[in-house]
Design an enzyme around this catalytic site. Structure first.
Site, PDB file in Angstrom:
ATOM      1  N   ILE A 262     -34.699  77.748  54.223  1.00  0.00           N
ATOM      2  CA  ILE A 262     -35.915  77.287  54.914  1.00  0.00           C
ATOM      3  C   ILE A 262     -36.105  78.091  56.196  1.00  0.00           C
ATOM      4  CG2 ILE A 262     -36.955  75.346  56.155  1.00  0.00           C
ATOM      5  CD1 ILE A 262     -35.820  73.475  54.053  1.00  0.00           C
TER       6      ILE A 262
ATOM      7  N   GLY B  89     -30.497  78.999  56.850  1.00  0.00           N
ATOM      8  CA  GLY B  89     -30.513  79.060  55.389  1.00  0.00           C
ATOM      9  C   GLY B  89     -31.901  79.424  54.879  1.00  0.00           C
TER      10      GLY B  89
ATOM     11  N   ARG C  39     -33.473  67.089  60.108  1.00  0.00           N
ATOM     12  CA  ARG C  39     -33.196  65.652  60.130  1.00  0.00           C
ATOM     13  C   ARG C  39     -33.242  65.162  61.558  1.00  0.00           C
ATOM     14  NH1 ARG C  39     -34.113  65.671  55.423  1.00  0.00           N
ATOM     15  NH2 ARG C  39     -32.710  65.117  53.712  1.00  0.00           N
TER      16      ARG C  39
ATOM     17  N   GLU D   3     -36.802  56.479  60.582  1.00  0.00           N
ATOM     18  CA  GLU D   3     -37.993  56.736  59.774  1.00  0.00           C
ATOM     19  C   GLU D   3     -38.209  55.534  58.880  1.00  0.00           C
ATOM     20  OE1 GLU D   3     -37.661  60.485  57.739  1.00  0.00           O
ATOM     21  OE2 GLU D   3     -37.424  61.587  59.607  1.00  0.00           O
TER      22      GLU D   3
ATOM     23  N   HIS E  68     -42.513  62.998  58.342  1.00  0.00           N
ATOM     24  CA  HIS E  68     -41.583  63.578  57.354  1.00  0.00           C
ATOM     25  C   HIS E  68     -42.307  63.931  56.045  1.00  0.00           C
ATOM     26  CE1 HIS E  68     -37.101  63.699  55.942  1.00  0.00           C
ATOM     27  NE2 HIS E  68     -37.811  64.702  55.441  1.00  0.00           N
ATOM     28  N   ILE E  69     -43.257  64.864  56.180  1.00  0.00           N
ATOM     29  CA  ILE E  69     -44.012  65.261  54.984  1.00  0.00           C
ATOM     30  C   ILE E  69     -43.935  66.772  54.763  1.00  0.00           C
ATOM     31  CG2 ILE E  69     -45.588  63.290  54.853  1.00  0.00           C
ATOM     32  CD1 ILE E  69     -47.661  65.041  56.356  1.00  0.00           C
ATOM     33  N   GLY E  70     -42.816  67.370  55.206  1.00  0.00           N
ATOM     34  CA  GLY E  70     -42.663  68.827  55.083  1.00  0.00           C
ATOM     35  C   GLY E  70     -42.862  69.340  53.672  1.00  0.00           C
ATOM     36  N   SER E  71     -42.374  68.597  52.685  1.00  0.00           N
ATOM     37  CA  SER E  71     -42.470  69.098  51.304  1.00  0.00           C
ATOM     38  C   SER E  71     -43.657  68.496  50.560  1.00  0.00           C
ATOM     39  CB  SER E  71     -41.181  68.768  50.545  1.00  0.00           C
ATOM     40  OG  SER E  71     -41.080  67.367  50.356  1.00  0.00           O
TER      41      SER E  71
HETATM   42  O1  GLV Z   1     -36.165  65.847  53.547  1.00  0.00           O
HETATM   43  C1  GLV Z   1     -36.319  66.441  52.550  1.00  0.00           C
HETATM   44  C2  GLV Z   1     -35.268  67.090  51.814  1.00  0.00           C
HETATM   45  O2  GLV Z   1     -34.090  66.948  52.169  1.00  0.00           O
HETATM   46  O3  GLV Z   1     -35.578  67.774  50.833  1.00  0.00           O
END
Ligand code: GLV
Length: 395
Positions: free
Chosen positions: A231, A229, A313, A342, A361-364
Site C-alpha cells: 500500500i 509494503g 489502523r 470504530e 474506514h472506507i479505504g477499500s
Molecule cells: O482495513 C482493511 C483491511 O485490513 O483490509
C-alpha cells in the site's frame, strides 16, 4: 465432461444426417422434411456449442478446484458472516459447498456463535475478534478461514497455528483503492478542506485576507512512511506525480534496492523519519510493536508544518495525544481513515478540530475492490478445502 458428451452427441447427429444423404434416402424425403431436419440439426449444434462456450466462460476460473473435489456424501459447509458478500464470491463457494449466511448487519458475535457450529470453512467478513471462543464454537472439523481484509490484527493467529487451521487474508487487492484514499486525505488535510467548508458554513468567508487558509505544498517535500509494503509503495508511486523530493521509510526490514531507486526512498530510523518528513503516512500493520507508537513523544519530534495521514489502523496512534498535538498546533493537520474506536462516537473530541479530516474506514470501499477482495477470500477457502496452497495465506 458434460460439454464433451454434448459435442459427441452433436457429431453423431451430423454423421446420421450424412449417412441418410449418402445412401440416397434423402431423395425420398420430401423437401419440407429435409429442410426441417436441417434446421433442427443446426439449432441443436448451435445450442450445444453455445452452452459449451458459456460453461467454459463461467467455470474457467473454477475448473482447477472442481476437478479435484473429493467425493462427498454430504456437502461441506461454509459460513459467510456477512449477507452482502459480493455475488462473485458466493457463486464460487456455492458450486460444490453448502453456504450458510449470517444475516445481521453489522455482523454480531452472538449470531456467528449460533450459526458456526459444524462449519468446515468460514469467510470472516468482519473485523470482530476471531478468537479461541469462535474456534471452539465452530468445532474440530474446521479446515480453513479467510478474512476479508489485509490486516489480521483482530485474529488470534497463534491459536490458528496451534490448531493447524489454515488462515487466509486479502492483501494487495486493495492497494490501489487505499492508496487513493491516502492521497485524498493527504491533500485534504494539507489544503485544509474541512476547515474551508466550516468557514463557508459559519459565514466566515475571508478570501480578501491574503494569508487566509494557506496550506502545505507537496512539491519538493519529503514524505515519510511508517511501514513500506504494497500500500505504501502504491502511495509513493502516486505521490511521485506531485514532484515530491524524496521518500523516507521506517520498517523492520529494508526493501529491495530496486524499489528504493524507483521511489527515491531511503530506510531511516523512526526519529529521523519523524524529524525530516513534511508528510508522515502510517501504512503498517497493527501489532504489539506498533501499537500507540505515534504518541506525544513522536508528535513532539515532527515538524510543526507536518501533516499526518493514517490509512492503516487507529491503534498505531495514541489518539488522545494526537488530539492534543493537533489542538496545540504541534503538527499542522491530520487525515485519518482509521481511528479508535470504530465507529467513532459523534461526540469524540477529534470531531471538534478544524485541522483533521476524518473518513469512516472506507479505504477499500469501491465496488471493484470489494468484489476482488471477496473473490480472493473465496479462493483462499476453495484452495484450503481442496488441499492446495492458498493464494494469500497469513502464514
Ligand atoms: O482495513 C482493511 C483491511 O485490513 O483490509
Amino acid at each position: 465432461m458434460l460439454s464433451s458428451l454434448r459435442f459427441h452427441n452433436a457429431s453423431i447427429i451430423i454423421q446420421c444426417l450424412g449417412g441418410f444423404w449418402s445412401v440416397g434416402l434423402a431423395s425420398k424425403i420430401s423437401d419440407i422434411l429435409y429442410t426441417n431436419l436441417l434446421t433442427l440439426s443446426f439449432s441443436l449444434i448451435h445450442s450445444y456449442s453455445s452452452s459449451l462456450l458459456n460453461t467454459t466462460r463461467i467455470t474457467n476460473d473454477y475448473k482447477q478446484y472442481a476437478l479435484e473435489m473429493p467425493e462427498q456424501s454430504e456437502k461441506l459447509k461454509i459460513l459467510v458472516t456477512h449477507p452482502a458478500t459480493p455475488q462473485a464470491a458466493i457463486d464460487l463457494l456455492s458450486r460444490d459447498y453448502e453456504v450458510i449466511f449470517c444475516q445481521s448487519v453489522p455482523p454480531i458475535r452472538s449470531e456467528i456463535l449460533e450459526k458456526c457450529n459444524g462449519m468446515h470453512a468460514v469467510l470472516w467478513a468482519t473485523h470482530l475478534p476471531l478468537d479461541k471462543g469462535i474456534l471452539d464454537a465452530i468445532g474440530p472439523q474446521l479446515k480453513v478461514v479467510s478474512t476479508r481484509s489485509g490486516g489480521t490484527d483482530f485474529v488470534d493467529v497463534e491459536e490458528f497455528k496451534r490448531r493447524k487451521i489454515l488462515l487466509g487474508h486479502t492483501p494487495s487487492v486493495q492497494n490501489d483503492a487505499v492508496a487513493n484514499m491516502a492521497v485524498g486525505l493527504l491533500l485534504a488535510a494539507a489544503r485544509r478542506f474541512h476547515e474551508g467548508r466550516l468557514k463557508i458554513e459559519t459565514n466566515n468567508w475571508e478570501t480578501y485576507t491574503l494569508n487566509w487558509l494557506l496550506g502545505q505544498d507537496l512539491r519538493d517535500s519529503v514524505v515519510g512512511f511508517y511501514g513500506f509494503g504494497g500500500i505504501a509503495q502504491t502511495i509513493a508511486k502516486r505521490l511521485s506525480g506531485f514532484d515530491i523530493d524524496s521518500v523516507l521509510y521506517t520498517t523492520r526490514s529494508r526493501v529491495s534496492e530496486e524499489i528504493e531507486k524507483q521511489y527515491n526512498a531511503k530506510k531511516v530510523d523512526f526519529d529521523t523519519m519523524l524529524a525530516q518528513s513534511d508528510f508522515v503516512i502510517i501504512a503498517s500493520p497493527l501489532t504489539k510493536e506498533t501499537a500507540g507508537v505515534f504518541n506525544a513523544t513522536a508528535f513532539g519530534k515532527m515538524k510543526k508544518t507536518a501533516v499526518l495521514v493514517n490509512i492503516a489502523r487507529g491503534g498505531v496512534v495514541n489518539q488522545q495525544d494526537l488530539y492534543e498535538a493537533l489542538k496545540t498546533k504541534q503538527i499542522f493537520a491530520a487525515g485519518l481513515d482509521v481511528m479508535t474506536p470504530e465507529p467513532l462516537p459523534p461526540n469524540d473530541p477529534l470531531l471538534s478540530l478544524p485541522n483533521v479530516v476524518l473518513m469512516p474506514h472506507i479505504g477499500s470501499a469501491t465496488k471493484r475492490t470489494r468484489d476482488d477482495i471477496a473473490v480472493l477470500a473465496a479462493k483462499n477457502i476453495l484452495h484450503g478445502l481442496t488441499g492446495k496452497p492458498m493464494p494469500a495465506p497469513v502464514y
